[in-house]
Structures are given as structure tokens and as C-alpha cells.
Design a protein around this motif. Structure first.
Motif, PDB file in Angstrom:
ATOM      1  N   LEU A  74       0.845  -1.208   0.000  1.00  0.00           N
ATOM      2  CA  LEU A  74       0.000   0.000   0.000  1.00  0.00           C
ATOM      3  C   LEU A  74       0.871   1.246   0.000  1.00  0.00           C
ATOM      4  O   LEU A  74       0.642   2.185  -0.766  1.00  0.00           O
ATOM      5  CB  LEU A  74      -0.936  -0.006   1.211  1.00  0.00           C
ATOM      6  N   VAL A  75       1.882   1.249   0.876  1.00  0.00           N
ATOM      7  CA  VAL A  75       2.776   2.408   0.962  1.00  0.00           C
ATOM      8  C   VAL A  75       3.546   2.563  -0.357  1.00  0.00           C
ATOM      9  O   VAL A  75       3.857   3.673  -0.789  1.00  0.00           O
ATOM     10  CB  VAL A  75       3.709   2.275   2.199  1.00  0.00           C
ATOM     11  N   GLN A  76       3.816   1.431  -1.033  1.00  0.00           N
ATOM     12  CA  GLN A  76       4.506   1.496  -2.327  1.00  0.00           C
ATOM     13  C   GLN A  76       3.550   1.774  -3.488  1.00  0.00           C
ATOM     14  O   GLN A  76       3.981   1.862  -4.640  1.00  0.00           O
ATOM     15  CB  GLN A  76       5.273   0.193  -2.577  1.00  0.00           C
ATOM     16  N   HIS A  79      -2.391   0.200  -4.981  1.00  0.00           N
ATOM     17  CA  HIS A  79      -3.729   0.604  -5.412  1.00  0.00           C
ATOM     18  C   HIS A  79      -3.640   1.584  -6.592  1.00  0.00           C
ATOM     19  O   HIS A  79      -4.382   1.480  -7.566  1.00  0.00           O
ATOM     20  CB  HIS A  79      -4.504   1.221  -4.239  1.00  0.00           C
ATOM     21  N   ASP A  80      -2.689   2.516  -6.520  1.00  0.00           N
ATOM     22  CA  ASP A  80      -2.477   3.480  -7.622  1.00  0.00           C
ATOM     23  C   ASP A  80      -2.073   2.740  -8.900  1.00  0.00           C
ATOM     24  O   ASP A  80      -2.512   3.090 -10.002  1.00  0.00           O
ATOM     25  CB  ASP A  80      -1.372   4.476  -7.247  1.00  0.00           C
ATOM     26  N   LEU A  83      -5.116   1.484 -10.529  1.00  0.00           N
ATOM     27  CA  LEU A  83      -5.938   2.552 -11.121  1.00  0.00           C
ATOM     28  C   LEU A  83      -5.326   3.091 -12.408  1.00  0.00           C
ATOM     29  O   LEU A  83      -6.036   3.525 -13.316  1.00  0.00           O
ATOM     30  CB  LEU A  83      -6.115   3.700 -10.117  1.00  0.00           C
ATOM     31  N   GLU A  84      -3.987   3.057 -12.471  1.00  0.00           N
ATOM     32  CA  GLU A  84      -3.307   3.641 -13.629  1.00  0.00           C
ATOM     33  C   GLU A  84      -3.151   2.659 -14.786  1.00  0.00           C
ATOM     34  O   GLU A  84      -2.685   3.030 -15.864  1.00  0.00           O
ATOM     35  CB  GLU A  84      -1.911   4.147 -13.201  1.00  0.00           C
ATOM     36  N   ASP A  85      -3.545   1.399 -14.572  1.00  0.00           N
ATOM     37  CA  ASP A  85      -3.343   0.380 -15.601  1.00  0.00           C
ATOM     38  C   ASP A  85      -4.670   0.086 -16.310  1.00  0.00           C
ATOM     39  O   ASP A  85      -5.660  -0.255 -15.664  1.00  0.00           O
ATOM     40  CB  ASP A  85      -2.789  -0.893 -14.934  1.00  0.00           C
TER      41      ASP A  85
END
Ligand code: AMP
Ligand code: GLY
Length: 423
Positions: A74-76, A79-80, A83-85
Motif C-alpha cells: 500500500l505504501v509502495q 492501489h495506484d 488505477l493507472e493500468d
């Protein structure tokens, strides 16, 4: 739907155990998983921070929901990454995006968040190697004990509590100048010491609404009477007897509500668990820390008390309809006792065969540092298994776990025999 749980501990076995009870889950995968999850799901051999491998697994197995167990991915920004893929953006991820994961990833970020939103916590200041002298001066203004916290993730070891001023100054210098915790201690938060009893509050949120799960108390020290080195947790009890209705209402109004509202005000999207480490000072709750995941071994007592289907809750979180879900809780108490490898949290041996699992009655064994090998279950970590039981009282539940533990064996097995002693 097909679901993937990321992680390999007792927490993730408990997630898998709960999800597997739902007929909304078609195929369940755990990556990398352990000997507990292999019995109820398919383990996938990949690292939780290898995003490319996770993507391949999600596509190959037609996964629609990913539950992130530990904080590292999560810190790495896992989730982003989804979302970006283009291929992953419609897959639901339970766990906050990178920006909000800083609540756990940076102690200073968390303190600034609490100050901004008037959330009760210890007074503090933060320092770097450029103003270490000011750090010494700040320490001189405080009374012992002195609390020093590495800003970044330090595998649960980054907090030092020292009784002596000179020692506190020396450790501050070790952290800032000598990189005692590597880059994690390039910045250090010095905090006022809070005297009280600790408990954990678990919140589910879709970013707008929230639901509060039962409280739990964990036992962090290796030795009986809360002595010796810090561990990941040696046992847990839920509910927490001293968390009265009045206290819970303060906790919700002074801490949970402003936290969820603060995330919205700060424009920090959050679909996931918020684990708030609290300390009861007098009759009031104060925040010790935020974690952006569930606790371990607290999950092993909180989820067994949840009657509502976890898949229903996760889908509502992902769809932003959490407000419509009723959370039903089992009135019984649940407790768990962690069996660990002799030597933990320092050096210990692995690969010891675990016997007696078939003799367990009326308790649930959640595997943690345990894996399958040649048809046997062997130890593979410091915290090996959590033995959870229900009871009308927490005392009854604890007794049941201890009775069942009599059946379990591995070389140099150790556990605390006093879980719940202080309640
Ligand atoms: P943390 O990693 O922030 O949870 O800190 C680890 C442990 O240090 C906590 O579980 C507490 O037992 C203790 N601790 C942290 N901050 C304080 C504080 N301000 N006062 C007293 N104890 C603290
Ligand atoms: N048991 C404490 C934690 O999971 O951080």
C-alpha cells in the motif's frame, strides 16, 4: 467473483477463512499464502510488492477483487498501480492509495494530519540531522520517559522509549546521524509520553462513510507481564472490557469521525481498513498511531466476531455504498494465543514439523509462519500459528485456547501463558 488476498500471515489466513465462507466467492487465491491458506484457497507464489507479477496473476485468474493484507504494497502504491493500468483499473482493491497510506508510512505525516483535524494525540516535534541540536533542546523540555519515533516504516522496531535523558540524546543522534533505522530514521518524531492502557480500533471506510468493527487489545511484548522485546503481537482479546460505551462514543466522535472527514477534506481517497492504535489516558482516547491495514493478531479475533459476509462489505466499500450495509457482530468474546518459534523476535530456527493439528476441538488455528513441505506442516517464521477461541467471557475463550494448545507441538515452541492478565 474471483478474489485475491495479498499476504502470508495469520491475518491473511483469517481473511481467507472468512471469505471462503461466502458463496459470492467463486475462486479464492492467496499470494504468497501459507499452509493454512493452501487448505482453503489456491496459493500463488509471488511477492506482495512485485506489482508486475500481481498484474499477471490477476489477469490469468480473472480476479475482480484484491484485498491487500500488509502495509508495504500500500505504501509502495499498489492501489495506484491498479488505477493507472488499463487492464486493472476496474478491479476493486481493498486498501488505500499511496497518498493516504502515508498515515502509516510517515509518522510526521500522521501527526500533521491529526493536528490539522484536531484529533487528540501526544504533543510532538520532528527533527532531521540538520537540526539535531534543537532535538536535544526539545528533549530537555520534556519529562522522562522520552519517546523517539523513526518517521518511516521500520518493521515495527522504529519506536524507542527511554528513561534517561542522555540515552535519549544518544539514540536521537544514532537515528538521525548514524541512520540506525536506515532511511526510515532520516527524520525522527519526538513525542510526549502518554501513560495509559492501549487498545486498537478498526474502521472500514469507502472514503465517505465508515463502520466501526469490534475493538481488540493485543499483547506486544515477548515476555509474561508485558516484559522483554517487542514482537508483532503474542495474543489478542476482543472486545476490550475497559472500552465502555462512554469511551466508545468518545472514540467515535473525537477520533473516527474526524479521521474519515479529514481524509475527505484533504482529498485523500480511501477504500480500506483504518487501524487506529489508541491509548486510554484517564477516561479519554488519544491516538498513538494509524495503520492502513488490519492488525495481526487482532484480525484473528475481530473477523471471527463479524457475522456479516466480508465479501458483501468489500463490494460495498469498493462501490461507495458502505452506508447501506449493516454490520452484525457476534456477542461472544474471541481470544487468540500466538505460538512462536523459540528465540523470536531475535534469531530462531525454521523448518520444524508442527504436529497435533488434527486434535484441535472447538478452537480455530490460523496459520502464520507455517508452510507445507512433503505432506507435513513446518514452521517458516517467528510467529507460527494463532489459536483462536470463542467464549461467553474472554476468560472462558482464553481457557479454551490454552487447552487446545496442549495438543500442538513443534520443537522450541513458545507462547505467553498470561494473555488477558491485565484486563
Ligand atoms: P507505534 O509504532 O507508534 O505504535 O509505537 C509502538 C509502541 O510504543 C506503542 O504500541 C506504544 O506502546 C508505545 N508508544 C508509542 N507512542 C507512545 C507515547 N506517545 N506514549 C507512550 N507510549 C507510546
Ligand atoms: N498487532 C499490531 C499490528 O498489527 O501492528
Amino acid at each position: 467473483m474471483n478474489i485475491l488476498v495479498l499476504g502470508s500471515g495469520g491475518r491473511e489466513h483469517t481473511f481467507a477463512w472468512k471469505i471462503a465462507q461466502s458463496n459470492q466467492c467463486t475462486n479464492l487465491y492467496v499470494a504468497p499464502g501459507n499452509s493454512g491458506t493452501s487448505a482453503i484457497a489456491t496459493n500463488l507464489d509471488l511477492s506482495v510488492t512485485d506489482f508486475k507479477a500481481i498484474k499477471d496473476a490477476v489477469i490469468a485468474n480473472d480476479i475482480e477483487l484484491v484485498v491487500v493484507g500488509p502495509e508495504d504494497p500500500l505504501v509502495q502504491g499498489v492501489h495506484d498501480f491498479f488505477l493507472e493500468d488499463q487492464d486493472l483499473k476496474n478491479v476493486a482493491v481493498i486498501g488505500p492509495q499511496k497518498a493516504a497510506a502515508e498515515l502509516e508510512g510517515s509518522k510526521e505525516f500522521a501527526k500533521e494530519f491529526m493536528m490539522r483535524h484536531n484529533i487528540p494525540t501526544a504533543a510532538y516535534q520532528s527533527f532531521t540531522k540538520d537540526n539535531v541540536e534543537e532535538g536535544y533542546k526539545f528533549l530537555e523540555t520534556l519529562n522522562a520517559p522520552y519517546v523517539l519515533k523513526a518517521d518511516g516504516l521500520a518493521a515495527g522496531k522504529g519506536v524507542l522509549i527511554l528513561n534517561d535523558l542522555d540515552e535519549a540524546k544518544e539514540e536521537l543522534s544514532n537515528m538521525l546521524v548514524n541512520a540506525k533505522f536506515g532511511n526510515a530514521s532520516a527524520k525522527v518524531v519526538i513525542e510526549e509520553f502518554l501513560d495509559g492502557i492501549e487498545l486498537s480500533c478498526f474502521v472500514l471506510t469507502d472514503g465517505k462513510d465508515y463502520k466501526i468493527l469490534p475493538t481488540a487489545k493485543d499483547y506486544k511484548r515477548i515476555g509474561e507481564g508485558d516484559t522483554g522485546l517487542n514482537t508483532g503481537g503474542m495474543g489478542a482479546v476482543s472486545p476490550v472490557p475497559f472500552a465502555t460505551d462512554e469511551f466508545l462514543s468518545k472514540m467515535e466522535n473525537q477520533i473516527v469521525k474526524p479521521t474519515v472527514e479529514g481524509l475527505q477534506k484533504d482529498n485523500l481517497p480511501y477504500v480500506g481498513f483504518i487501524f487506529i492504535g489508541l491509548i486510554k489516558v484517564g477516561d479519554d482516547p488519544k491516538v498513538i498511531e494509524y495503520n492502513v491495514r488490519m492488525g495481526d493478531p487482532e484480525t484473528e479475533v475481530v473477523l471471527p466476531r463479524l457475522k456479516t459476509e466480508l465479501v458483501t462489505i468489500f463490494k460495498a466499500m469498493a462501490n461507495g455504498t458502505l452506508a447501506d450495509v449493516a454490520i452484525d457482530i457476534d456477542e461472544r468474546a474471541a481470544t487468540t494465543i500466538m505460538l512462536v518459534s523459540g528465540g523470536y523476535p531475535e534469531a530462531y530456527e525454521k523448518g520444524k514439523e508442527i504436529t497435533g493439528l488434527e486434535k484441535i476441538e472447538d478452537s480455530i488455528v490460523f496459520h502464520a509462519g507455517a508452510k507445507d513441505k512433503d505432506g507435513k506442516v513446518v514452521t517458516s517464521g517467528g510467529r507460527v500459528m494463532a489459536v483462536t477461541s470463542y467464549g461467553d467471557t474472554y476468560q472462558e475463550a482464553i481457557k479454551k485456547s490454552y487447552q487446545n494448545i496442549e495438543n500442538l507441538h513443534f520443537d522450541k515452541m513458545y507462547y505467553r501463558k498470561d494473555i488477558g492478565f491485565d484486563l
